[in-house]
Design an enzyme around this catalytic site. Structure first.
Site, PDB file in Angstrom:
ATOM      1  N   ARG A  16    -127.634  42.285  97.383  1.00  5.99           N
ATOM      2  CA  ARG A  16    -128.985  41.756  97.636  1.00  5.99           C
ATOM      3  C   ARG A  16    -129.284  40.471  96.868  1.00  5.99           C
ATOM      4  O   ARG A  16    -130.311  39.843  97.060  1.00  5.99           O
ATOM      5  CB  ARG A  16    -130.030  42.827  97.302  1.00  5.99           C
ATOM      6  CG  ARG A  16    -130.184  43.859  98.401  1.00  5.99           C
ATOM      7  CD  ARG A  16    -131.008  45.044  97.980  1.00  5.99           C
ATOM      8  NE  ARG A  16    -130.228  46.008  97.213  1.00  5.99           N
ATOM      9  CZ  ARG A  16    -130.723  47.106  96.659  1.00  5.99           C
ATOM     10  NH1 ARG A  16    -132.007  47.384  96.768  1.00  5.99           N
ATOM     11  NH2 ARG A  16    -129.949  47.932  95.980  1.00  5.99           N
ATOM     12  N   LYS A  23    -123.485  40.746  90.002  1.00  7.54           N
ATOM     13  CA  LYS A  23    -124.923  40.819  89.690  1.00  7.54           C
ATOM     14  C   LYS A  23    -125.200  40.741  88.189  1.00  7.54           C
ATOM     15  O   LYS A  23    -126.161  40.090  87.772  1.00  7.54           O
ATOM     16  CB  LYS A  23    -125.495  42.115  90.261  1.00  7.54           C
ATOM     17  CG  LYS A  23    -126.977  42.276  90.001  1.00  7.54           C
ATOM     18  CD  LYS A  23    -127.567  43.407  90.803  1.00  7.54           C
ATOM     19  CE  LYS A  23    -127.053  44.743  90.372  1.00  7.54           C
ATOM     20  NZ  LYS A  23    -127.667  45.836  91.135  1.00  7.54           N
ATOM     21  N   GLN A  72    -111.858  48.164  88.181  1.00  7.86           N
ATOM     22  CA  GLN A  72    -112.052  48.975  89.382  1.00  7.86           C
ATOM     23  C   GLN A  72    -111.785  48.028  90.555  1.00  7.86           C
ATOM     24  O   GLN A  72    -112.691  47.362  91.052  1.00  7.86           O
ATOM     25  CB  GLN A  72    -113.499  49.518  89.440  1.00  7.86           C
ATOM     26  CG  GLN A  72    -113.721  50.461  90.603  1.00  7.86           C
ATOM     27  CD  GLN A  72    -115.202  50.755  90.847  1.00  7.86           C
ATOM     28  OE1 GLN A  72    -116.082  50.065  90.343  1.00  7.86           O
ATOM     29  NE2 GLN A  72    -115.467  51.774  91.641  1.00  7.86           N
ATOM     30  N   GLY A 138    -132.109  57.307  93.454  1.00  8.54           N
ATOM     31  CA  GLY A 138    -131.627  58.658  93.744  1.00  8.54           C
ATOM     32  C   GLY A 138    -132.714  59.666  93.372  1.00  8.54           C
ATOM     33  O   GLY A 138    -133.312  59.591  92.311  1.00  8.54           O
ATOM     34  N   GLU A 152    -129.054  60.779  96.888  1.00 11.19           N
ATOM     35  CA  GLU A 152    -129.277  59.347  97.066  1.00 11.19           C
ATOM     36  C   GLU A 152    -130.289  59.120  98.189  1.00 11.19           C
ATOM     37  O   GLU A 152    -130.303  59.869  99.183  1.00 11.19           O
ATOM     38  CB  GLU A 152    -127.960  58.641  97.383  1.00 11.19           C
ATOM     39  CG  GLU A 152    -127.020  58.588  96.194  1.00 11.19           C
ATOM     40  CD  GLU A 152    -127.677  57.989  94.968  1.00 11.19           C
ATOM     41  OE1 GLU A 152    -128.266  56.901  95.067  1.00 11.19           O
ATOM     42  OE2 GLU A 152    -127.629  58.609  93.885  1.00 11.19           O
ATOM     43  N   TYR A 365    -125.258   5.381  72.752  1.00  9.77           N
ATOM     44  CA  TYR A 365    -124.353   6.527  72.886  1.00  9.77           C
ATOM     45  C   TYR A 365    -123.451   6.598  71.660  1.00  9.77           C
ATOM     46  O   TYR A 365    -122.717   5.645  71.365  1.00  9.77           O
ATOM     47  CB  TYR A 365    -123.477   6.399  74.144  1.00  9.77           C
ATOM     48  CG  TYR A 365    -122.400   7.453  74.182  1.00  9.77           C
ATOM     49  CD1 TYR A 365    -122.747   8.813  74.219  1.00  9.77           C
ATOM     50  CD2 TYR A 365    -121.040   7.125  74.124  1.00  9.77           C
ATOM     51  CE1 TYR A 365    -121.763   9.792  74.214  1.00  9.77           C
ATOM     52  CE2 TYR A 365    -120.061   8.110  74.129  1.00  9.77           C
ATOM     53  CZ  TYR A 365    -120.431   9.444  74.164  1.00  9.77           C
ATOM     54  OH  TYR A 365    -119.472  10.423  74.149  1.00  9.77           O
ATOM     55  N   ASN A 385    -115.488   5.663  73.060  1.00 14.40           N
ATOM     56  CA  ASN A 385    -114.628   6.664  72.415  1.00 14.40           C
ATOM     57  C   ASN A 385    -113.486   7.136  73.294  1.00 14.40           C
ATOM     58  O   ASN A 385    -112.586   7.799  72.834  1.00 14.40           O
ATOM     59  CB  ASN A 385    -115.469   7.870  71.960  1.00 14.40           C
ATOM     60  CG  ASN A 385    -116.210   8.516  73.110  1.00 14.40           C
ATOM     61  OD1 ASN A 385    -116.588   7.839  74.068  1.00 14.40           O
ATOM     62  ND2 ASN A 385    -116.415   9.805  73.042  1.00 14.40           N
ATOM     63  N   ALA A 422    -125.424  -8.871  66.967  1.00 11.04           N
ATOM     64  CA  ALA A 422    -125.808  -8.339  68.282  1.00 11.04           C
ATOM     65  C   ALA A 422    -124.836  -8.789  69.358  1.00 11.04           C
ATOM     66  O   ALA A 422    -124.280  -9.884  69.300  1.00 11.04           O
ATOM     67  CB  ALA A 422    -127.217  -8.808  68.624  1.00 11.04           C
TER      68      ALA A 422
HETATM   69  C1  UD1 Z   1    -127.676  54.011  91.424  1.00  6.52           C
HETATM   70  C2  UD1 Z   1    -127.652  55.538  91.535  1.00  6.52           C
HETATM   71  C3  UD1 Z   1    -129.068  56.026  91.844  1.00  6.52           C
HETATM   72  C4  UD1 Z   1    -130.017  55.544  90.782  1.00  6.52           C
HETATM   73  C5  UD1 Z   1    -129.925  54.033  90.591  1.00  6.52           C
HETATM   74  C6  UD1 Z   1    -130.696  53.636  89.346  1.00  6.52           C
HETATM   75  C7  UD1 Z   1    -125.461  56.119  92.411  1.00  6.52           C
HETATM   76  C8  UD1 Z   1    -124.678  56.603  93.587  1.00  6.52           C
HETATM   77  N1  UD1 Z   1    -126.758  55.945  92.597  1.00  6.52           N
HETATM   78  O1  UD1 Z   1    -128.034  53.501  92.697  1.00  6.52           O
HETATM   79  O2  UD1 Z   1    -129.081  57.455  91.897  1.00  6.52           O
HETATM   80  O3  UD1 Z   1    -131.329  55.929  91.122  1.00  6.52           O
HETATM   81  O4  UD1 Z   1    -128.555  53.626  90.399  1.00  6.52           O
HETATM   82  O5  UD1 Z   1    -130.766  52.241  89.200  1.00  6.52           O
HETATM   83  O6  UD1 Z   1    -124.900  55.947  91.350  1.00  6.52           O
HETATM   84  N2  UD1 Z   1    -120.993  49.890  90.388  1.00  6.52           N
HETATM   85  C9  UD1 Z   1    -119.672  49.908  90.023  1.00  6.52           C
HETATM   86  N3  UD1 Z   1    -118.715  50.242  90.944  1.00  6.52           N
HETATM   87  C10 UD1 Z   1    -119.037  50.596  92.219  1.00  6.52           C
HETATM   88  C11 UD1 Z   1    -120.408  50.588  92.581  1.00  6.52           C
HETATM   89  C12 UD1 Z   1    -121.365  50.244  91.652  1.00  6.52           C
HETATM   90  O7  UD1 Z   1    -119.335  49.600  88.874  1.00  6.52           O
HETATM   91  O8  UD1 Z   1    -118.118  50.880  92.983  1.00  6.52           O
HETATM   92  C13 UD1 Z   1    -122.011  49.496  89.394  1.00  6.52           C
HETATM   93  C14 UD1 Z   1    -122.893  48.357  89.834  1.00  6.52           C
HETATM   94  O9  UD1 Z   1    -122.334  47.127  89.398  1.00  6.52           O
HETATM   95  C15 UD1 Z   1    -124.227  48.642  89.167  1.00  6.52           C
HETATM   96  C16 UD1 Z   1    -124.200  50.143  88.979  1.00  6.52           C
HETATM   97  O10 UD1 Z   1    -122.876  50.576  89.188  1.00  6.52           O
HETATM   98  O11 UD1 Z   1    -124.336  48.029  87.899  1.00  6.52           O
HETATM   99  C17 UD1 Z   1    -125.132  50.843  89.960  1.00  6.52           C
HETATM  100  O12 UD1 Z   1    -124.772  50.454  91.260  1.00  6.52           O
HETATM  101  P1  UD1 Z   1    -125.888  50.109  92.338  1.00  6.52           P
HETATM  102  O13 UD1 Z   1    -125.214  49.749  93.591  1.00  6.52           O
HETATM  103  O14 UD1 Z   1    -126.883  49.188  91.781  1.00  6.52           O
HETATM  104  O15 UD1 Z   1    -126.505  51.570  92.532  1.00  6.52           O
HETATM  105  P2  UD1 Z   1    -127.948  51.932  93.081  1.00  6.52           P
HETATM  106  O16 UD1 Z   1    -127.921  51.867  94.557  1.00  6.52           O
HETATM  107  O17 UD1 Z   1    -128.971  51.154  92.372  1.00  6.52           O
HETATM  108 CA    CA Z   2    -129.027  49.469  90.925  1.00  9.90          CA
END
Ligand code: UD1
Ligand code: CA
Length: 450
Positions: A16, A23, A72, A138, A152, A365, A385, A422
């Site tokens: 988003r 992000k 990951q 969630g 979720e 400068y 320089n 100068a």
């Molecule tokens: C997640 C939670 C949700 C909670 C919300 C709170 C899950 C499935 N859902 O949803 O219950 O209410 O956070 O803010 O966890 N990330 C990874 N690897 C991945 C996917 C995500 O490292 O494969 C990281 C993202 O970079 C992020 C965090 O996990 O920092 C959360 O991911 P995001 O997609 O923002 O989850 P939400 O939909 O907000």
């Molecule tokens: Ca989030």
């Protein structure tokens, strides 16, 4: 916290945000989102903080050199992220992990401490919020008061979606044996096709583990940042907090609503700043220093009683006590102004020292240079320089006087107490106390008839 490691989930793309960066590399008051989360964790976990990187992992690694990363490679969900990290966490000899989403920049050390305290004794604890508009969070499901699952939003029946106001904040403390036992049982059978960390809750509850919701009410510090709107809102919250804290401490702020000051910067009581201005990074503004409007200061130190006039831009610079800078000055990394020196309008200084009481007041400068105390650098003086391949140094001795529009072709040494006429182009050293002129002689010839 020797038994517990911290794990920050930061591999997601942040769709988003419509950005190429992960992000967590979006900034708030000039600092990466992830820097805030790490600052909340470090006091408790020291170096035992792991970051799950995935999408543009190399950017994350470059932004946080020295960070401990787990890769990951494919982002298959938050549960999958935890799976990838288990070997590293177990290798660190830990029994528990504090797992936190990387997109909660308002989290702080005190909240982390309280959460850890309240999570103590449970196999799986997670922070919950109570929101009027639970949006995409969630939903926490309870049976007889006890938590039984997190569902979720996307997988929730539309009819019940609005009924659940208790939501998962994305902050967990998980016993590693529980994670080892239950993670293999989570699946991708959901609307997103992802492994959800949140599925651990239902599994834990049904397998007789203690699963606990740590209720955090409406605490806005746990709100996640998922969109540009949420980023702007969170940054504004932070900005106001920093301003309020500085005012409470005795910093004088004019137009405080237009002030952007990083929480990592240090501004001493008795400093006086006028907005709009930006004080970013590890900057330090000491007592009695003044910063006029439209200045941008990053990773720089403004010592006692020094003055930055309007529209001056500083990065990695040091301005000594009582020095005067600007208006419209640019100090780049390595600029060091000794006490009581003056730098005026349209002067750029990079990797150069201006000695005590020395002056460069107009259109100059100075790069890779050392200017002695009391020297006067005339308008339009340029240190040449760079020869196209390498940088060279210019040295100007104490009390030397450089006339206007002089080019100092480096490497070159201008002796103390010398004078350069100068318009000179100086390519050879000027001995101490001498006067040097290096320009063609003026001829006055008869003008052709028009
Ligand atoms: C997640 C939670 C949700 C909670 C919300 C709170 C899950 C499935 N859902 O949803 O219950 O209410 O956070 O803010 O966890 N990330 C990874 N690897 C991945 C996917 C995500 O490292 O494969 C990281 C993202 O970079 C992020 C965090 O996990 O920092 C959360 O991911 P995001 O997609 O923002 O989850 P939400 O939909 O907000
Ligand atoms: Ca989030």
């Amino acid at each position: 916290m020797p038994n517990t490691a911290a794990l920050v989930l930061a591999a997601g793309k942040g769709t988003r945000m419509h950005s190429d960066r992960p992000k967590v590399l979006q900034t708030l008051l000039g600092e990466y989102m992830l820097a805030y989360v790490l600052a909340a964790l470090r006091p408790h976990f020291g170096e035992n903080v792991w970051i799950v990187a995935g999408h543009q992992a190399h950017m994350l690694e470059a932004a946080f050199p020295g960070g401990r990363f787990v890769l990951q490679a494919e982002q298959l969900g938050t549960g999958h992220a935890l799976m990838q990290a288990l070997p590293a966490l177990a290798g660190a000899g830990c029994r528990h992990a504090l797992v936190v989403n990387g997109d909660v920049p308002l989290l702080d050390a005190e909240m982390t401490r309280i959460f850890l305290e309240k999570a103590e004794g449970a196999d799986l604890a997670f922070a919950t919020l109570n929101l009027d508009d639970p949006g995409s969070y969630g939903r926490v499901v309870r049976a007889g008061g006890k938590v039984s699952a997190i569902v979720e939003a996307r997988d929730c029946a539309p009819s019940t979606l609005k009924q659940h106001h208790e939501v998962n904040a994305g902050l967990y403390r998980i016993s590693l044996p529980l994670a080892e036992a239950l993670l293999p049982r989570i699946t991708r059978a959901n609307k997103s096709g992802e492994y959800y960390i949140t599925d651990l809750v239902a599994l834990a509850a049904s397998d007789g583990y203690t699963a606990r919701a740590v209720e955090c009410g409406r605490d806005e510090n746990l709100l996640g940042v998922n969109s540009p709107r949420e980023l702007a809102r969170t940054e504004e919250t932070l900005r106001r907090r920093v301003v309020a804290r500085l005012l409470d401490r005795g910093v004088i702020l004019h137009a405080p609503d237009a002030m952007r000051i990083s929480p990592f910067a240090r501004v001493e009581p008795g400093a006086e700043l006028t907005g709009p201005c930006e004080i970013l990074g590890r900057s330090e503004v000491q007592r009695g220093a003044r910063v006029a409007s439209h200045c941008v200061v990053r990773d720089s130190v403004i010592e006692e009683g020094a003055e930055l006039r309007h529209f001056s831009h500083l990065e990695g610079a040091r301005v000594g006590a009582g020095a005067l800078v600007g208006p419209f000055a640019r100090l780049r990394p390595g600029a060091v102004l000794e006490p009581a020196s003056h730098v005026g309008n349209f002067v750029e200084i990079k990797n150069a020292r201006l000695g005590e009481g020395a002056k460069a007041n107009h259109l100059t400068y100075l790069g890779d240079a050392d200017v002695g105390a009391g020297a006067n650098i005339g308008a339009g003086t340029i240190t040449c320089n760079y020869d196209g391949r390498r940088k060279h140094k210019t040295s100007v001795g104490e009390k030397a006087f450089i006339g206007s529009n002089t080019a100092l072709v480096a490497p070159v040494v201008i002796g103390a107490n010398s004078l350069v006429g100068a318009g000179s182009v100086i390519t050879r050293d000027v001995p101490e106390g001498k006067m040097s002129i290096a320009r063609s002689k003026q001829k006055n010839l008869p003008r052709k008839k028009i």
